[in-house]
Enzyme design. Structure first.
Site, PDB file in Angstrom:
ATOM      1  N   HIS A  20      27.624  -2.253 -50.836  1.00 24.04           N
ATOM      2  CA  HIS A  20      26.732  -3.003 -51.720  1.00 24.04           C
ATOM      3  C   HIS A  20      26.031  -2.022 -52.652  1.00 24.04           C
ATOM      4  CE1 HIS A  20      23.203  -1.736 -49.404  1.00 24.04           C
ATOM      5  NE2 HIS A  20      23.754  -2.194 -48.297  1.00 24.04           N
ATOM      6  N   HIS A  23      24.627   1.405 -51.542  1.00 27.47           N
ATOM      7  CA  HIS A  23      25.585   2.498 -51.375  1.00 27.47           C
ATOM      8  C   HIS A  23      25.918   3.109 -52.736  1.00 27.47           C
ATOM      9  CE1 HIS A  23      26.589  -0.269 -47.879  1.00 27.47           C
ATOM     10  NE2 HIS A  23      26.153   0.825 -47.300  1.00 27.47           N
ATOM     11  N   CYS A 128      18.432  -0.438 -30.604  1.00 25.30           N
ATOM     12  CA  CYS A 128      18.881  -1.346 -31.672  1.00 25.30           C
ATOM     13  C   CYS A 128      20.377  -1.148 -31.869  1.00 25.30           C
ATOM     14  CB  CYS A 128      18.144  -1.070 -32.984  1.00 25.30           C
ATOM     15  SG  CYS A 128      18.776  -2.061 -34.364  1.00 25.30           S
ATOM     16  N   CYS A 131      21.268  -0.207 -35.607  1.00 21.50           N
ATOM     17  CA  CYS A 131      20.957   1.178 -35.968  1.00 21.50           C
ATOM     18  C   CYS A 131      21.760   2.171 -35.134  1.00 21.50           C
ATOM     19  CB  CYS A 131      19.478   1.477 -35.728  1.00 21.50           C
ATOM     20  SG  CYS A 131      18.332   0.713 -36.875  1.00 21.50           S
ATOM     21  N   CYS A 146      13.167  -4.132 -34.181  1.00 23.31           N
ATOM     22  CA  CYS A 146      13.541  -2.987 -35.004  1.00 23.31           C
ATOM     23  C   CYS A 146      12.867  -3.132 -36.370  1.00 23.31           C
ATOM     24  CB  CYS A 146      15.065  -2.937 -35.172  1.00 23.31           C
ATOM     25  SG  CYS A 146      15.619  -1.775 -36.433  1.00 23.31           S
ATOM     26  N   HIS A 149      16.000  -3.672 -39.103  1.00 21.47           N
ATOM     27  CA  HIS A 149      16.851  -4.857 -39.054  1.00 21.47           C
ATOM     28  C   HIS A 149      16.127  -6.116 -38.584  1.00 21.47           C
ATOM     29  CE1 HIS A 149      19.835  -1.514 -38.884  1.00 21.47           C
ATOM     30  NE2 HIS A 149      20.387  -2.274 -39.789  1.00 21.47           N
ATOM     31  N   LYS A 298      14.386  -4.321 -48.501  1.00 23.75           N
ATOM     32  CA  LYS A 298      15.505  -3.419 -48.677  1.00 23.75           C
ATOM     33  C   LYS A 298      16.795  -4.221 -48.682  1.00 23.75           C
ATOM     34  CE  LYS A 298      18.392  -0.231 -46.105  1.00 23.75           C
ATOM     35  NZ  LYS A 298      18.775   0.158 -44.747  1.00 23.75           N
ATOM     36  N   LYS A 301      23.032  -5.239 -45.439  1.00 23.26           N
ATOM     37  CA  LYS A 301      24.115  -6.164 -45.067  1.00 23.26           C
ATOM     38  C   LYS A 301      23.655  -7.138 -43.999  1.00 23.26           C
ATOM     39  CE  LYS A 301      26.389  -2.434 -44.319  1.00 23.26           C
ATOM     40  NZ  LYS A 301      27.322  -1.356 -43.963  1.00 23.26           N
TER      41      LYS A 301
END
Length: 513
Positions: A20, A23, A128, A131, A146, A149, A298, A301
């Site tokens: 995405h 990246h 997690c 992670c 977490c 996430h 943020k 995904k």
């Protein structure tokens, strides 16, 4: 590492889903730095790739009804395809499932064990799975979740081999004291140092409940914890990136690791500690950038709030995306992105400020001087505006301050536009007695356009290359071409002699009715 070598890396991207915009952000930043250092004449190595082992990949593969290898192969190709679409010039693309990487990881971590930094134990803690990280009490947010996430953590208990991180606390504190620029920006350095000074615990080096990972050579029931496998990619890639060559002598230690702030602990604490335990030189700098935010979060995904870089590029081109991400969001900070802001930057700065400046300067030269650039003394008033601009830009990029470097260039673009308005060359052209003034104005403008275009090339290589070709540079322009050198980006150094007409660099996009 040789004095004129420059080695820059992105994080390796996790293959549990497709790439995405986040990246693309880091890859573009690394490419800007790599291209700039090639302009300086440095020997450059630029690495990116994919992180393919660990529990997140295994879980994603299980959910998709495929093997971890099948999922890794599929998504690695998508990440590999992203780099050329972004016009990124990476020298190698590493996959952590490469057998050469696996062997090198086993060698380095066996050395860590032989040096007395590994012991067997039992781990209990909150974990997690997305992670692939055990969380300390300080890292857990309300609801036992977490912080990245926003999912509830799992309580895990298993026998692992541990990396004796605690034994290296003193050496890490010395590193931060003796090398204050090891981590930047300052706020991220402070965060990493605070984590170290709060007291380091030993951490899991292996996992006993997984099979998708690098096998531990001294105990076949374990695989290495994915983070230690992944971190070593920056080192292992140099052992096989060029067949038959070992590049470690030329490029290690790395000049810059570019990472996002969510992986700060691993790169700014675990990574230097691991290298210390293996008796390997430490990287020179780690630069920690912020998040691209969409609707206040943020892009992730797992949260489902991602923008597709391929779609943006299909409509506007890679240069526009490269420019926007490093212009609108100050590199190193969090910043919101939106389609509306993108279109505003595209129209006001790329199409109007820069594209229109280049187009009308060339057209005036063609109209008034048949494309021949008058070889006259440039306007001395503009020399002060451009004095040492190339060294200022180079110094900022050398500190990974990519957004301020871009602003330095844009200040001069705005000044050139003001110069057009102040001197009104179309009026000078009507007065034969002012032909010499028109010559000076046209030559001054086109040289200014050339200088800013050379400096902009790392950000917008395609359109900058087209424009420089219209100013006399070769059509197949490379970063090391004399027309692109930073030394040659000195105002007055390479005044063009002839210009050719050019299509609009950033044509206005037709908006739906």
């Amino acid at each position: 590492m040789a004095q004129n070598s420059f080695y820059v890396t992105t994080p390796i991207y996790y293959v549990n889903a497709a790439p995405h915009l986040g990246h693309a952000y880091t890859t573009i930043a690394a490419d800007v730095m790599a291209r700039h250092h090639r302009q300086k004449g440095d020997d450059v190595f630029f690495l990116t790739g994919t992180d393919e082992h660990g529990e997140p990949v295994a879980l994603a593969a299980e959910a998709a009804g495929v093997t971890p290898r099948e999922l890794a192969d599929k998504n690695a190709e998508r990440f590999k395809a992203l780099a050329p679409v972004l016009n990124a010039t990476n020298d190698f693309f590493i996959r952590t499932s490469d057998p050469e990487h696996v062997r090198a990881v086993q060698e380095v971590l066996t050395k860590v064990k032989d040096n007395g930094y590994v012991e067997l134990g039992v781990y209990e803690g909150w974990y997690c799975p997305r992670c692939a990280d055990f969380k300390s009490e300080q890292e857990i947010i309300e609801g036992n979740k977490c912080p990245i996430h926003l999912i509830e953590l799992d309580w895990e208990q298993e026998e692992n081999y541990f990396f004796k991180l605690s034994k290296l606390q003193g050496r890490l504190e010395e590193l931060y004291e003796n090398h204050p620029d090891f981590v930047a920006p300052q706020s991220r350095r402070n965060e990493a140092l605070s984590f170290i000074k709060s007291g380091l615990n030993d951490v899991s080096l292996t996992r006993g409940k997984l099979s998708w990972g690098v096998p531990v050579p001294w105990d076949e029931k374990h695989v290495f914890y994915v983070w230690f496998d992944a971190l070593l990619n920056y080192y292992t890639a140099l052992t096989y990136a060029r067949p038959g060559e070992d590049l470690r002598g030329e490029f290690w230690p790395a000049s810059y690791h570019l990472i996002a702030k969510d992986i700060l602990k691993f790169h700014c604490v675990f990574w230097p500690a691991l290298l210390m335990a293996a008796d390997l030189p430490l990287p020179r700098r780690v630069f920690v950038h912020g998040y691209l935010l969409l609707e206040g979060h943020k892009m992730s995904k797992s949260l489902g709030n991602v923008l597709d870089p391929f779609e943006v590029i299909d409509k506007y081109g890679s240069d526009a995306l490269r420019f926007y991400l490093l212009r609108d969001v100050s590199f190193g900070q969090d910043g919101s992105v939106s389609t509306a802001d993108f279109e505003k930057r595209y129209d006001s700065e790329l199409a109007n400020d820069f594209g229109n400046l280049a187009s009308r300067t060339i057209k005036m030269l063609i109209r008034y001087r048949d494309g021949a650039v008058p070889q006259v003394e440039l306007d001395p008033a503009m020399h002060a505006e451009f004095e040492e601009l190339n060294t200022k830009v180079s110094s900022l990029i050398g500190r990974a301050e990519l957004t301020p470097a871009l602003e330095e260039i844009w200040v001069r673009i705005r000044r050139l536009n003001a110069y057009v308005g102040d001197n009104e060359p179309w009026k000078l052209a009507k007065d034969p007695e002012r032909a010499a003034d028109l010559d000076r104005v046209l030559a001054t403008l086109i040289e200014g356009v050339r200088v800013v275009t050379v400096l902009l090339h790392p950000w917008i290589p395609d359109r900058a290359g087209r424009l420089l070709h219209a100013l006399g540079a070769p059509e197949d322009l490379h970063d090391t071409d004399p027309s692109l050198t930073i030394a040659g980006a000195q105002y007055g150094a390479r005044v063009p002699r002839q210009v050719a007409d050019i299509e609009p660099l950033f044509p206005k996009q037709q908006q739906p009715a």
